[in-house]
Design a protein around this motif. Structure first.
Motif, short mmCIF file in Angstrom:
data_model
loop_
_atom_site.label_atom_id
_atom_site.label_comp_id
_atom_site.label_asym_id
_atom_site.label_seq_id
_atom_site.Cartn_x
_atom_site.Cartn_y
_atom_site.Cartn_z
N VAL A 159 0.84 -1.29 -0.03
CA VAL A 159 -0.07 -0.18 -0.02
C VAL A 159 0.75 1.07 0.10
O VAL A 159 0.57 2.15 -0.78
CB VAL A 159 -0.88 -0.05 1.11
N LEU A 204 -10.45 8.14 -6.96
CA LEU A 204 -8.94 7.88 -6.99
C LEU A 204 -8.74 6.54 -6.40
O LEU A 204 -8.11 5.61 -7.04
CB LEU A 204 -8.21 8.77 -6.13
N CYS A 205 -9.77 6.02 -5.43
CA CYS A 205 -9.53 4.53 -4.88
C CYS A 205 -10.12 3.78 -5.86
O CYS A 205 -9.44 2.66 -5.93
CB CYS A 205 -10.45 4.57 -3.58
N CYS A 242 -7.17 2.68 -7.97
CA CYS A 242 -6.01 2.46 -7.46
C CYS A 242 -5.60 0.79 -7.29
O CYS A 242 -6.53 -0.01 -7.24
CB CYS A 242 -6.05 2.76 -6.02
N ILE A 294 -11.61 6.83 4.53
CA ILE A 294 -11.88 6.09 3.33
C ILE A 294 -10.51 5.31 3.09
O ILE A 294 -9.47 5.60 3.43
CB ILE A 294 -11.84 7.16 2.08
N TRP A 295 -10.75 3.91 3.09
CA TRP A 295 -9.93 2.79 2.99
C TRP A 295 -10.31 2.02 1.60
O TRP A 295 -11.49 1.47 2.04
CB TRP A 295 -9.42 2.06 3.96
N GLY A 296 -9.52 1.73 0.75
CA GLY A 296 -9.74 0.85 -0.27
C GLY A 296 -11.45 1.06 -0.77
O GLY A 296 -12.05 0.30 -1.21
N GLY A 297 -11.75 2.44 -0.98
CA GLY A 297 -12.82 3.00 -1.66
C GLY A 297 -14.07 2.57 -0.82
O GLY A 297 -15.09 2.60 -1.45
N VAL A 323 -3.72 -0.80 -5.27
CA VAL A 323 -3.59 -1.61 -4.06
C VAL A 323 -5.09 -1.39 -3.37
O VAL A 323 -4.91 -1.77 -2.02
CB VAL A 323 -2.48 -1.12 -3.56
N ARG A 324 -6.18 -1.23 -4.18
CA ARG A 324 -7.42 -1.12 -3.51
C ARG A 324 -7.75 -2.18 -2.59
O ARG A 324 -8.31 -1.94 -1.25
CB ARG A 324 -8.52 -0.70 -4.45
N CYS A 353 -5.44 -2.07 0.65
CA CYS A 353 -5.89 -1.17 1.39
C CYS A 353 -7.18 -1.43 2.24
O CYS A 353 -6.88 -1.27 3.49
CB CYS A 353 -6.13 -0.08 0.50
N ALA A 382 0.01 3.06 -3.44
CA ALA A 382 -1.14 4.02 -3.24
C ALA A 382 -1.27 5.20 -4.11
O ALA A 382 -0.53 6.22 -4.18
CB ALA A 382 -1.08 4.56 -1.68
N ALA A 383 -2.29 5.05 -4.67
CA ALA A 383 -2.63 6.17 -5.68
C ALA A 383 -2.83 7.71 -5.06
O ALA A 383 -2.82 8.48 -5.45
CB ALA A 383 -3.82 6.05 -6.47
N CYS A 384 -3.17 7.44 -3.78
CA CYS A 384 -3.39 8.77 -2.80
C CYS A 384 -2.11 9.44 -2.37
O CYS A 384 -2.18 10.64 -2.11
CB CYS A 384 -4.27 8.65 -1.70
N TRP A 444 -10.46 12.30 2.34
CA TRP A 444 -10.46 10.93 2.77
C TRP A 444 -11.19 10.83 4.23
O TRP A 444 -11.39 9.72 4.73
CB TRP A 444 -9.13 10.27 2.90
#
Ligand code: SF4
Length: 114
Positions: free
Chosen positions: A20, A56-57, A60, A81-84, A62-63, A66, A24-26, A36
């Motif tokens: 992650v 963004l999630c 991503c 927010i984690w993993g969308g 590694v959604r 995450c 991580a895209a974030c 988030w």
């Protein structure tokens, strides 16, 4: 990881955390980190508040990792927010996973001494 993208499953918590952190895209999105952390408890309103983060999630790589990290490290994973997913969605998922684990534990016979 033959395609150069991390694949979910079977990693230890340290490896999941590292994946992650690396992908991580974030991490370098330039977006305000507050995106988030929606403040509304109402899921529909929270989704609107976090719309940019959730977009963004969705892309991503590694959604899944995450989300797994959030579920396995609940003190931090219960917030934001984690993993969308919203906190309320992860709480519901966590309850389903716990119920499933209890059911599986009940169905699988225990070997004495293990
Ligand atoms: S899924 Fe979302 S919160 Fe998790 S690392 Fe990717 S962009 Fe960040």
């Amino acid at each position: 990881m033959t395609s150069g993208r991390p694949t979910p499953g079977g990693q230890g918590l340290t490896e999941v955390r590292l994946l992650v952190m690396l992908y991580a895209a974030c991490s370098d999105s330039g977006l305000d980190p507050d995106l988030w952390f929606p403040v509304s408890q109402d899921p529909a309103t929270a989704r609107r508040e976090a719309a940019a983060a959730l977009m963004l999630c969705a892309a991503c790589v590694v959604r899944t990792h995450c989300l797994e990290l959030a579920l396995r490290h609940w003190p931090a994973g219960q917030h934001g927010i984690w993993g969308g997913t919203l906190p309320s969605e992860r709480q519901a998922l966590r309850e389903r996973l716990t119920a499933h684990a209890r059911q599986a534990d009940h169905l699988v016979p225990r070997v004495p001494g293990f």
